[in-house]
Design a protein around this motif. Sequence first.
Motif, PDB file in Angstrom:
ATOM      1  N   PHE A 350       0.872  -1.279   0.050  1.00 59.05           N
ATOM      2  CA  PHE A 350       0.187   0.182   0.084  1.00 59.05           C
ATOM      3  C   PHE A 350       0.752   1.162   0.124  1.00 59.05           C
ATOM      4  O   PHE A 350       2.183   1.096   0.515  1.00 59.05           O
ATOM      5  CB  PHE A 350      -0.942   0.029   0.854  1.00 59.05           C
ATOM      6  N   ASN A 351       0.407   2.300  -0.299  1.00 57.47           N
ATOM      7  CA  ASN A 351       1.006   3.535  -0.452  1.00 57.47           C
ATOM      8  C   ASN A 351       0.831   4.285   1.081  1.00 57.47           C
ATOM      9  O   ASN A 351      -0.409   4.881   1.517  1.00 57.47           O
ATOM     10  CB  ASN A 351       0.331   4.536  -1.617  1.00 57.47           C
ATOM     11  N   PRO A 352       2.202   4.450   1.798  1.00 60.44           N
ATOM     12  CA  PRO A 352       2.170   4.995   3.372  1.00 60.44           C
ATOM     13  C   PRO A 352       1.453   6.328   3.184  1.00 60.44           C
ATOM     14  O   PRO A 352       0.992   6.748   4.274  1.00 60.44           O
ATOM     15  CB  PRO A 352       3.270   4.961   3.539  1.00 60.44           C
ATOM     16  N   GLU A 353       1.324   7.286   2.081  1.00 58.75           N
ATOM     17  CA  GLU A 353       0.821   8.565   2.269  1.00 58.75           C
ATOM     18  C   GLU A 353      -0.564   8.507   2.349  1.00 58.75           C
ATOM     19  O   GLU A 353      -1.301   9.474   2.699  1.00 58.75           O
ATOM     20  CB  GLU A 353       0.985   8.852   0.982  1.00 58.75           C
ATOM     21  N   THR A 354      -1.302   7.215   1.806  1.00 58.11           N
ATOM     22  CA  THR A 354      -2.745   7.468   1.863  1.00 58.11           C
ATOM     23  C   THR A 354      -3.476   6.374   2.882  1.00 58.11           C
ATOM     24  O   THR A 354      -4.580   6.538   2.959  1.00 58.11           O
ATOM     25  CB  THR A 354      -3.127   6.799   0.636  1.00 58.11           C
ATOM     26  N   VAL A 355      -2.496   6.167   4.057  1.00 60.62           N
ATOM     27  CA  VAL A 355      -3.201   5.435   4.999  1.00 60.62           C
ATOM     28  C   VAL A 355      -3.052   6.202   6.276  1.00 60.62           C
ATOM     29  O   VAL A 355      -2.378   7.342   6.333  1.00 60.62           O
ATOM     30  CB  VAL A 355      -2.419   3.893   5.226  1.00 60.62           C
ATOM     31  N   HIS A 356      -3.724   5.584   7.268  1.00 62.64           N
ATOM     32  CA  HIS A 356      -3.453   6.422   8.629  1.00 62.64           C
ATOM     33  C   HIS A 356      -3.108   5.688   9.852  1.00 62.64           C
ATOM     34  O   HIS A 356      -3.697   4.508   9.827  1.00 62.64           O
ATOM     35  CB  HIS A 356      -4.968   7.336   8.865  1.00 62.64           C
ATOM     36  N   ALA A 357      -2.586   6.181  10.813  1.00 64.88           N
ATOM     37  CA  ALA A 357      -2.394   5.283  11.857  1.00 64.88           C
ATOM     38  C   ALA A 357      -2.930   6.062  12.990  1.00 64.88           C
ATOM     39  O   ALA A 357      -2.593   7.290  13.196  1.00 64.88           O
ATOM     40  CB  ALA A 357      -0.877   5.005  12.100  1.00 64.88           C
ATOM     41  N   PHE A 358      -3.507   5.339  14.074  1.00 65.92           N
ATOM     42  CA  PHE A 358      -3.862   5.879  15.055  1.00 65.92           C
ATOM     43  C   PHE A 358      -3.509   5.559  16.482  1.00 65.92           C
ATOM     44  O   PHE A 358      -3.339   4.438  16.569  1.00 65.92           O
ATOM     45  CB  PHE A 358      -5.456   5.784  15.293  1.00 65.92           C
ATOM     46  N   GLN A 359      -2.486   6.167  17.206  1.00 65.48           N
ATOM     47  CA  GLN A 359      -1.746   5.884  18.239  1.00 65.48           C
ATOM     48  C   GLN A 359      -2.586   5.706  19.519  1.00 65.48           C
ATOM     49  O   GLN A 359      -3.459   6.861  19.854  1.00 65.48           O
ATOM     50  CB  GLN A 359      -0.302   6.797  18.369  1.00 65.48           C
ATOM     51  N   GLY A 360      -2.762   4.709  20.175  1.00 66.57           N
ATOM     52  CA  GLY A 360      -3.406   4.404  21.219  1.00 66.57           C
ATOM     53  C   GLY A 360      -2.691   4.794  22.770  1.00 66.57           C
ATOM     54  O   GLY A 360      -2.551   3.992  23.492  1.00 66.57           O
TER      55      GLY A 360
END
Lengths: 360, 286
Positions: A350-360
């Motif tokens: 996948f393209n890392p620019e178009t994904v999101h990560a949510f830090q918990g």
Amino acid sequence: MTSAFIEIRDIKKHYGPITAVKDVTLDIRKGEFMTFLGPSGSGKSTTLYMLAGFEYPTAGDIKLNGRTLLDTPSHKRNIGMVFQRYTLFPHLTVGENVAFPLRIRRMPKADVERKVKEALRLVRLEGFEDRKPALMSGGQQQRVALARALVYDPPVLLMDEPLSALDKKLREEIQFEIRRIHQETGVTILYVTHDQEEALRLSDRIAVFSQGKIDQIGSGQTLYAEPATRFVAGFIGDSNFIDTDVVSVEGSHATLALPGGKLVSGVPLHSAGPGKTAALLLRPERIDIRAADGGPDGALKGTIRDITFLGNNTDVLVEIPAGKQLSVRIPFGHPMLGGLKPALPVALSFNPETVHAFQG
Amino acid sequence: MAMTATAAPGERVARRRNAAFAWTLPALVLILLFFVTPVLGLMLRSVTEPTLGLQNYAELIGTGTYARIFANTFLVAGVVTALSVVIGYPVAWALAVLPRPWGQLVFAIIILSMWTNLLARTYAWMVLLQRTGVINKTLIGLGVIDKPLALVNNLVGVTIGMTYIMLPFVILPLVGVIRAIDPAILRAGALCGANSWQCFTRILLPLSLPGVAAGALMVFVMALGYYVTPALLGGTANMMLAEMVAQFVQSLVNWGMGGAAAFVLLVVTLALYAAQLRFFGTRRIG
């Protein structure tokens, strides 16, 4: 000072020890179609009821056109509302139901007749004046309710899950009607629903409610492409979440360790806490899939567990290390589909620019 | 083969229905023997005693005293019905909307009063209403009146006592009807611009009218034939219909006149019931 038509400022609603609405602040423009989207118990209906005057906020203020609404009782707010349940007056005909708000306002008889006709034409129920509500279908009853709520030209129309009792096909038909009526009348609409598809189809902007507060406000596109919280990411559209370790943080981006050990950097990171882990959002249609026979490695390795043909799309279920399953969506006729079959080892990227990560 | 296969289930259903009918037979015989026969017997005596003809009915209608008793009866029944509805409606509404523990408490009070012996309740009113009773003493003590009011041994006493006894019969059916009305309908009315009074007169009241009619009819019919309370709280000068029937039968042993009076009451009752069915019978709420 502000140009907002409706201003909701820091409202809270407590029922004894229970907090239904924590802290909601929201501006709505004149003529806007604003949807409150959220699961049941998220405070969206309570917020709407405070606008209608059925509930009084524990704290905060609601203003319409710069003047507070809170001192005005429901019957003087001049707001229209369509309810979740059928609320036509069962002892009155359709015509009498629509005329009811006008008769209460002592409008001259000739005007009442004209306005009722207009309102019924707007909802495409001309000629149903003498019908009793009990003899009409649910969809027709809600359209009459819409006519009754609009006949006195209220500046604001509230809709509390008005279509939830209807079947899917009818629901879509009336959604289309509601859009048309919104465009024709220019009325400001506040719409409550738990159905994301309905929200996306109807709204100019959506306020996503979660646990008594608004997580994010924006257009459907913004919410889908740039979710601010993990809850919004999971609630709007289909989503896969995989657990990753945060290796390093560079401003608003991060380097993450994926299951299987591969590192990805430059992932937009939304931090809700100082945790060492982050949930990575991968939309099913944004994942590339390929047979893992030589060639460059993907970010993730996995095995196909199931392939479901859905017409315009094909859903491929892939099991990645740690037993987690991801859904990958491939459009009909796409070359990627060729050669995919259950039990085949695959590489995902996948393209890392178009994904999101949510830090918990 | 096919014929018997299709006929058999039908026959079985019919046989089962006959068997079910057989079970109801004792009850039907009982009703015929103890309800239908006496009514017919009474009616028969009213047109045969002392001689064949309608002279008993002519006397009932033609005699001023009897006419006054009829007028008294209808007047009291009418006022009692009206008062029961006016007092009972708000109570029923409160019962329908009160939060659970409070609603149940009020409900329990009403049911308990209904279960208390009728004579005890009527004597209690006698004590309360008499010249030296609590009500007169209080009013004199407060300086509202100089001399005690005549609250008992007249139609005022009868009306007060009977209204008290009849109230539950209005309240109980009304609670069910009001509870069945979706509160969202009243909220819709409010947003349409209707204030509380308009919501009540234009929405709640019309929707609960079948309940009002049912309760009112029950009270009116019961009041027309009521005996104990008029006999104890009423005066000898203002008799009601049931007292008159009792007098004909017990004191005068005039079964002809007694039967005629009872039959007139029955006809009026049936007519009222028919009228109620006609106007509210087929209507459904919600």
